[in-house]
Design a protein around this motif. Structure first.
Motif, mmCIF file in Angstrom:
data_model
loop_
_atom_site.group_PDB
_atom_site.id
_atom_site.type_symbol
_atom_site.label_atom_id
_atom_site.label_comp_id
_atom_site.label_asym_id
_atom_site.label_seq_id
_atom_site.Cartn_x
_atom_site.Cartn_y
_atom_site.Cartn_z
ATOM 1 N N SER A 125 1.364 69.269 45.211
ATOM 2 C CA SER A 125 2.378 69.508 44.171
ATOM 3 C C SER A 125 1.845 70.411 43.068
ATOM 4 O O SER A 125 2.526 71.345 42.635
ATOM 5 C CB SER A 125 2.853 68.185 43.564
ATOM 6 O OG SER A 125 3.473 67.402 44.536
ATOM 7 N N ALA A 126 0.637 70.139 42.615
ATOM 8 C CA ALA A 126 0.042 70.979 41.569
ATOM 9 C C ALA A 126 -0.197 72.390 42.080
ATOM 10 O O ALA A 126 0.028 73.372 41.357
ATOM 11 C CB ALA A 126 -1.270 70.357 41.078
ATOM 12 N N LEU A 127 -0.648 72.487 43.314
ATOM 13 C CA LEU A 127 -0.886 73.800 43.914
ATOM 14 C C LEU A 127 0.415 74.593 44.020
ATOM 15 O O LEU A 127 0.474 75.771 43.660
ATOM 16 C CB LEU A 127 -1.526 73.619 45.288
ATOM 17 C CG LEU A 127 -1.953 74.870 46.036
ATOM 18 C CD1 LEU A 127 -2.980 75.661 45.251
ATOM 19 C CD2 LEU A 127 -2.501 74.491 47.405
ATOM 20 N N ALA A 128 1.472 73.935 44.479
ATOM 21 C CA ALA A 128 2.775 74.606 44.604
ATOM 22 C C ALA A 128 3.268 75.065 43.238
ATOM 23 O O ALA A 128 3.760 76.198 43.099
ATOM 24 C CB ALA A 128 3.787 73.669 45.259
ATOM 25 N N ALA A 129 3.138 74.209 42.232
ATOM 26 C CA ALA A 129 3.589 74.578 40.888
ATOM 27 C C ALA A 129 2.797 75.760 40.353
ATOM 28 O O ALA A 129 3.364 76.702 39.802
ATOM 29 C CB ALA A 129 3.468 73.377 39.946
ATOM 30 N N ARG A 130 1.499 75.726 40.537
ATOM 31 C CA ARG A 130 0.649 76.806 40.019
ATOM 32 C C ARG A 130 0.920 78.136 40.707
ATOM 33 O O ARG A 130 0.877 79.188 40.094
ATOM 34 C CB ARG A 130 -0.826 76.407 40.183
ATOM 35 C CG ARG A 130 -1.792 77.458 39.725
ATOM 36 C CD ARG A 130 -1.660 77.704 38.215
ATOM 37 N NE ARG A 130 -2.628 78.648 37.764
ATOM 38 C CZ ARG A 130 -2.404 79.956 37.645
ATOM 39 N NH1 ARG A 130 -1.241 80.459 37.949
ATOM 40 N NH2 ARG A 130 -3.345 80.766 37.207
ATOM 41 N N LEU A 171 -7.934 77.524 44.932
ATOM 42 C CA LEU A 171 -8.729 76.301 45.024
ATOM 43 C C LEU A 171 -10.189 76.560 44.659
ATOM 44 O O LEU A 171 -10.835 75.717 44.024
ATOM 45 C CB LEU A 171 -8.627 75.703 46.426
ATOM 46 C CG LEU A 171 -7.268 75.122 46.806
ATOM 47 C CD1 LEU A 171 -7.246 74.750 48.280
ATOM 48 C CD2 LEU A 171 -6.911 73.931 45.926
ATOM 49 N N ASP A 172 -10.707 77.715 45.041
ATOM 50 C CA ASP A 172 -12.076 78.061 44.691
ATOM 51 C C ASP A 172 -12.232 78.177 43.180
ATOM 52 O O ASP A 172 -13.232 77.741 42.609
ATOM 53 C CB ASP A 172 -12.474 79.372 45.379
ATOM 54 C CG ASP A 172 -13.927 79.747 45.142
ATOM 55 O OD1 ASP A 172 -14.798 78.850 45.203
ATOM 56 O OD2 ASP A 172 -14.197 80.939 44.906
ATOM 57 N N ALA A 173 -11.229 78.744 42.528
ATOM 58 C CA ALA A 173 -11.306 78.955 41.083
ATOM 59 C C ALA A 173 -11.048 77.684 40.272
ATOM 60 O O ALA A 173 -11.638 77.511 39.202
ATOM 61 C CB ALA A 173 -10.301 80.033 40.666
ATOM 62 N N ARG A 233 -14.569 82.655 54.845
ATOM 63 C CA ARG A 233 -13.508 83.616 55.214
ATOM 64 C C ARG A 233 -12.909 84.266 53.987
ATOM 65 O O ARG A 233 -12.649 85.467 53.968
ATOM 66 C CB ARG A 233 -12.406 82.914 56.008
ATOM 67 C CG ARG A 233 -12.788 82.683 57.436
ATOM 68 C CD ARG A 233 -11.546 82.422 58.249
ATOM 69 N NE ARG A 233 -11.874 81.768 59.495
ATOM 70 C CZ ARG A 233 -10.973 81.352 60.347
ATOM 71 N NH1 ARG A 233 -9.689 81.488 60.081
ATOM 72 N NH2 ARG A 233 -11.334 80.774 61.461
ATOM 73 N N MET A 234 -12.651 83.465 52.950
ATOM 74 C CA MET A 234 -12.091 84.013 51.719
ATOM 75 C C MET A 234 -13.018 85.074 51.134
ATOM 76 O O MET A 234 -12.576 86.152 50.737
ATOM 77 C CB MET A 234 -11.865 82.893 50.709
ATOM 78 C CG MET A 234 -11.248 83.356 49.402
ATOM 79 S SD MET A 234 -11.680 82.272 48.025
ATOM 80 C CE MET A 234 -13.429 82.541 47.877
ATOM 81 N N ALA A 235 -14.314 84.790 51.113
ATOM 82 C CA ALA A 235 -15.288 85.745 50.574
ATOM 83 C C ALA A 235 -15.336 87.017 51.405
ATOM 84 O O ALA A 235 -15.479 88.117 50.850
ATOM 85 C CB ALA A 235 -16.672 85.096 50.495
ATOM 86 N N ALA A 251 -1.068 84.303 52.407
ATOM 87 C CA ALA A 251 -0.846 82.990 51.798
ATOM 88 C C ALA A 251 -2.126 82.163 51.804
ATOM 89 O O ALA A 251 -2.475 81.532 50.802
ATOM 90 C CB ALA A 251 0.272 82.259 52.528
ATOM 91 N N ALA A 252 -2.848 82.157 52.921
ATOM 92 C CA ALA A 252 -4.091 81.402 53.011
ATOM 93 C C ALA A 252 -5.118 81.936 52.013
ATOM 94 O O ALA A 252 -5.817 81.156 51.354
ATOM 95 C CB ALA A 252 -4.635 81.463 54.435
ATOM 96 N N TYR A 253 -5.187 83.244 51.894
ATOM 97 C CA TYR A 253 -6.133 83.859 50.964
ATOM 98 C C TYR A 253 -5.827 83.425 49.530
ATOM 99 O O TYR A 253 -6.730 83.017 48.789
ATOM 100 C CB TYR A 253 -6.078 85.382 51.102
ATOM 101 C CG TYR A 253 -7.003 86.116 50.155
ATOM 102 C CD1 TYR A 253 -8.371 86.124 50.371
ATOM 103 C CD2 TYR A 253 -6.507 86.800 49.057
ATOM 104 C CE1 TYR A 253 -9.231 86.797 49.517
ATOM 105 C CE2 TYR A 253 -7.347 87.471 48.199
ATOM 106 C CZ TYR A 253 -8.708 87.471 48.427
ATOM 107 O OH TYR A 253 -9.559 88.129 47.566
ATOM 108 N N VAL A 254 -4.569 83.460 49.146
ATOM 109 C CA VAL A 254 -4.181 83.091 47.781
ATOM 110 C C VAL A 254 -4.500 81.620 47.516
ATOM 111 O O VAL A 254 -5.028 81.270 46.456
ATOM 112 C CB VAL A 254 -2.690 83.408 47.531
ATOM 113 C CG1 VAL A 254 -2.194 82.788 46.239
ATOM 114 C CG2 VAL A 254 -2.462 84.912 47.519
#
Length: 159
Positions: A65-70, A56-58, A114-116, A48-51
């Motif tokens: 709210s926008a993040l949850a919808a996307r 957010l990086d992209a 960490r994501m990278a 979940a953290a990775y996604v």
């Protein structure tokens, strides 16, 4: 001959059944591969953290709210995940420039690092698994998966 029998032998239905089976196996084996991979790089972030960090990086800073919808997730689920990411220093909150009452979240340098690391480990893993594939086949797989993901996203947005 019954309609059921004709449907079962329809070449398109047979193909769609094969696709359904392969997608189910892909999801199961993908998760099993993630769990079985012994390198620490794969474990520095949960899925979940990775996604969330990849998104957010992209796309840049967003409100929850926008993040949850996307991501097609419940807002309370994303709120919990974001709180954990913030607690770990992987995201920051800032005032929403379009709504002074709200906040937007963005990845911190530590979160991006960490994501990278996870992304690089995954790229190496897929590189190893697909090393004997022709480059054109790998490219075709990437394109077909992109199209499948787009179709899945369109489907979830219609709900």
């Amino acid at each position: 001959m019954s309609d059921d029998h004709e449907t079962a032998t329809d070449p398109d239905d047979v193909t769609l059944s094969r696709i359904e089976t392969e997608v189910a196996l892909l999801m199961r084996l993908g998760e099993a591969t993630r769990r079985a991979t012994g390198t620490a790089e794969h474990r520095v972030l949960d899925r979940a953290a990775y996604v969330i960090l990849r998104h957010l990086d992209a796309t840049g800073p967003q409100n929850v709210s926008a993040l949850a919808a996307r991501l097609n997730l419940d807002g309370s689920t994303v709120t919990r995940q974001v709180a954990a990411l913030q607690r770990d220093g992987l995201i920051d909150r800032a005032p929403d420039p379009t709504d002074g009452r709200g906040t937007v979240i963005s990845p911190t340098p530590a979160g991006l690092h960490r994501m990278a690391a996870v992304q690089a480990a995954r790229v190496r893993l897929y590189g190893d698994m697909l090393a004997d594939w022709d480059p054109a086949d790998r490219d075709n797989l990437a394109e077909m998966l992109r199209r499948l993901n787009e179709a899945l996203e369109r489907r979830t947005r219609r709900r």
